[in-house]
Design a protein around this motif. Structure first.
Motif, PDB file in Angstrom:
ATOM      1  N   MET A 175      30.379  -8.418 -42.410  1.00  0.00           N
ATOM      2  CA  MET A 175      29.379  -9.450 -42.137  1.00  0.00           C
ATOM      3  C   MET A 175      27.994  -8.824 -42.137  1.00  0.00           C
ATOM      4  O   MET A 175      27.758  -7.822 -41.469  1.00  0.00           O
ATOM      5  CB  MET A 175      29.618 -10.136 -40.787  1.00  0.00           C
ATOM      6  N   VAL A 176      27.079  -9.435 -42.908  1.00  0.00           N
ATOM      7  CA  VAL A 176      25.666  -9.086 -42.834  1.00  0.00           C
ATOM      8  C   VAL A 176      25.039 -10.085 -41.873  1.00  0.00           C
ATOM      9  O   VAL A 176      25.024 -11.294 -42.151  1.00  0.00           O
ATOM     10  CB  VAL A 176      24.984  -9.149 -44.211  1.00  0.00           C
ATOM     11  N   LEU A 177      24.550  -9.602 -40.759  1.00  0.00           N
ATOM     12  CA  LEU A 177      24.110 -10.486 -39.678  1.00  0.00           C
ATOM     13  C   LEU A 177      22.605 -10.386 -39.454  1.00  0.00           C
ATOM     14  O   LEU A 177      22.098  -9.379 -38.967  1.00  0.00           O
ATOM     15  CB  LEU A 177      24.853 -10.127 -38.384  1.00  0.00           C
ATOM     16  N   GLY A 178      21.901 -11.449 -39.825  1.00  0.00           N
ATOM     17  CA  GLY A 178      20.486 -11.553 -39.512  1.00  0.00           C
ATOM     18  C   GLY A 178      20.312 -12.283 -38.189  1.00  0.00           C
ATOM     19  O   GLY A 178      21.276 -12.776 -37.613  1.00  0.00           O
ATOM     20  N   HIS A 179      19.079 -12.370 -37.734  1.00  0.00           N
ATOM     21  CA  HIS A 179      18.879 -13.066 -36.456  1.00  0.00           C
ATOM     22  C   HIS A 179      17.531 -13.769 -36.407  1.00  0.00           C
ATOM     23  O   HIS A 179      16.580 -13.422 -37.125  1.00  0.00           O
ATOM     24  CB  HIS A 179      19.013 -12.093 -35.274  1.00  0.00           C
ATOM     25  N   SER A 232      40.654  -7.779 -55.351  1.00  0.00           N
ATOM     26  CA  SER A 232      42.064  -7.717 -54.933  1.00  0.00           C
ATOM     27  C   SER A 232      42.370  -8.671 -53.785  1.00  0.00           C
ATOM     28  O   SER A 232      43.534  -8.881 -53.450  1.00  0.00           O
ATOM     29  CB  SER A 232      42.426  -6.285 -54.520  1.00  0.00           C
ATOM     30  N   GLY A 233      41.321  -9.230 -53.184  1.00  0.00           N
ATOM     31  CA  GLY A 233      41.525 -10.133 -52.053  1.00  0.00           C
ATOM     32  C   GLY A 233      41.679  -9.428 -50.722  1.00  0.00           C
ATOM     33  O   GLY A 233      41.973 -10.066 -49.712  1.00  0.00           O
ATOM     34  N   ASP A 234      41.456  -8.110 -50.709  1.00  0.00           N
ATOM     35  CA  ASP A 234      41.588  -7.339 -49.474  1.00  0.00           C
ATOM     36  C   ASP A 234      40.299  -7.301 -48.661  1.00  0.00           C
ATOM     37  O   ASP A 234      40.269  -6.738 -47.565  1.00  0.00           O
ATOM     38  CB  ASP A 234      42.004  -5.898 -49.799  1.00  0.00           C
ATOM     39  N   LEU A 235      39.244  -7.901 -49.206  1.00  0.00           N
ATOM     40  CA  LEU A 235      37.948  -7.857 -48.527  1.00  0.00           C
ATOM     41  C   LEU A 235      37.216  -9.175 -48.685  1.00  0.00           C
ATOM     42  O   LEU A 235      37.284  -9.812 -49.742  1.00  0.00           O
ATOM     43  CB  LEU A 235      37.089  -6.731 -49.114  1.00  0.00           C
ATOM     44  N   LYS A 236      36.513  -9.549 -47.622  1.00  0.00           N
ATOM     45  CA  LYS A 236      35.617 -10.695 -47.673  1.00  0.00           C
ATOM     46  C   LYS A 236      34.270 -10.245 -47.127  1.00  0.00           C
ATOM     47  O   LYS A 236      34.194  -9.575 -46.092  1.00  0.00           O
ATOM     48  CB  LYS A 236      36.170 -11.852 -46.849  1.00  0.00           C
ATOM     49  N   ILE A 237      33.177 -10.604 -47.831  1.00  0.00           N
ATOM     50  CA  ILE A 237      31.824 -10.311 -47.367  1.00  0.00           C
ATOM     51  C   ILE A 237      31.136 -11.628 -47.051  1.00  0.00           C
ATOM     52  O   ILE A 237      31.065 -12.522 -47.904  1.00  0.00           O
ATOM     53  CB  ILE A 237      31.013  -9.540 -48.429  1.00  0.00           C
ATOM     54  N   VAL A 238      30.658 -11.771 -45.826  1.00  0.00           N
ATOM     55  CA  VAL A 238      30.039 -13.014 -45.386  1.00  0.00           C
ATOM     56  C   VAL A 238      28.687 -12.718 -44.749  1.00  0.00           C
ATOM     57  O   VAL A 238      28.381 -11.589 -44.377  1.00  0.00           O
ATOM     58  CB  VAL A 238      30.930 -13.761 -44.369  1.00  0.00           C
ATOM     59  N   GLY A 239      27.890 -13.763 -44.634  1.00  0.00           N
ATOM     60  CA  GLY A 239      26.606 -13.655 -43.957  1.00  0.00           C
ATOM     61  C   GLY A 239      26.616 -14.440 -42.660  1.00  0.00           C
ATOM     62  O   GLY A 239      27.371 -15.411 -42.511  1.00  0.00           O
ATOM     63  N   GLY A 240      25.779 -14.015 -41.730  1.00  0.00           N
ATOM     64  CA  GLY A 240      25.681 -14.716 -40.457  1.00  0.00           C
ATOM     65  C   GLY A 240      24.250 -14.726 -39.952  1.00  0.00           C
ATOM     66  O   GLY A 240      23.446 -13.859 -40.303  1.00  0.00           O
TER      67      GLY A 240
END
Length: 237
Positions: A144-148, A216-224
């Motif tokens: 997760m890339v987490l901004g604020h 491969s489906g072994d990783l998910k990258i999300v933002g927050g």
């Protein structure tokens, strides 16, 4: 057999017995440590998948915002269990802001989150390398890339004024995101915060190491986006 011979035999017996006892104690202690290490080598099956790991993060944040924290994995036993190995179930790239304590706001403990903090949550070569390490070598299934809200680094990039020392170095890494946010309705800084999260995710997705795991489906990258007023983390699309 005289007294000297008898005493010598007894002393030899005691020495052998003491050595054997120490060897058994050492072997037992070593075996315990090996068992502890082996127990920590693999994450639980439920958190080894991207969706489950992300769900755990968000549920932890929900506990935090409801003031119902469980404070998991913060015991002495947990420290000993992870003294030799680590397998965090999530990696979080977030701002170095003191108001964004990752383990607290996600209600997690020792060894749960691979926490990477830098002003502006920017994907520099060093932070990308750290994330690659967490994903490829530690098996982290979600990033997760987490901004604020009201991020000082993003605000500085929006103003784009001269800054002393090396402070301006992170501004350069955020300027493309500021450009992407121009013309949007709403708060300029908050728009840039979200655009910066999206931009830094784009930089991560250029990594061959991360691309392989994504495919491969072994990783998910999300933002927050973390709200300083409420403590809520909302996903950024």
């Amino acid at each position: 057999m005289n007294f000297k011979e008898r005493f010598g035999d007894r002393r030899h017996f005691l020495q052998v017995s003491t050595a054997a006892t120490l060897m058994l104690a050492t072997a037992s202690n070593l075996g315990w440590r090996v068992q502890q290490a082996e127990a920590a080598e693999l994450p639980s099956d439920t958190l080894s998948k991207p969706d489950a790991a992300l769900k755990e993060l968000l549920e932890g944040n929900r506990r935090f915002t409801r003031h119902q924290p469980q404070y998991p994995h913060q015991s002495q036993a947990r420290m000993q269990e992870l003294a030799q190995v680590q397998h965090p179930f999530a990696t979080v790239l977030t701002c170095a802001d003191s108001r964004v304590p990752v383990e607290l706001l996600f209600d997690q403990g020792i060894g749960d989150i691979f926490d990477i903090r830098v002003a502006g949550n920017i994907a520099t070569p060093e932070t990308v390398g750290s994330i690659e390490y967490a994903v490829a070598l530690l098996g982290t299934p979600v990033v997760m890339v987490l901004g604020h809200e009201r991020c000082g680094a993003v605000t500085a990039a929006v103003k784009n004024e001269p800054l002393p020392g090396q402070i301006g170095s992170f501004v350069q890494a955020i300027l493309p995101a500021v450009a992407n946010a121009k013309g949007l309705s709403g708060d300029v800084v908050d728009n840039a915060v979200i655009a910066n999260v999206q931009y830094q995710i784009e930089q991560l997705k250029r990594s061959p190491v991360l691309i392989e795991r994504l495919r491969s489906g072994d990783l998910k990258i999300v933002g927050g986006r973390y709200d300083l007023d409420t403590g809520i983390v909302k996903l950024v699309t």
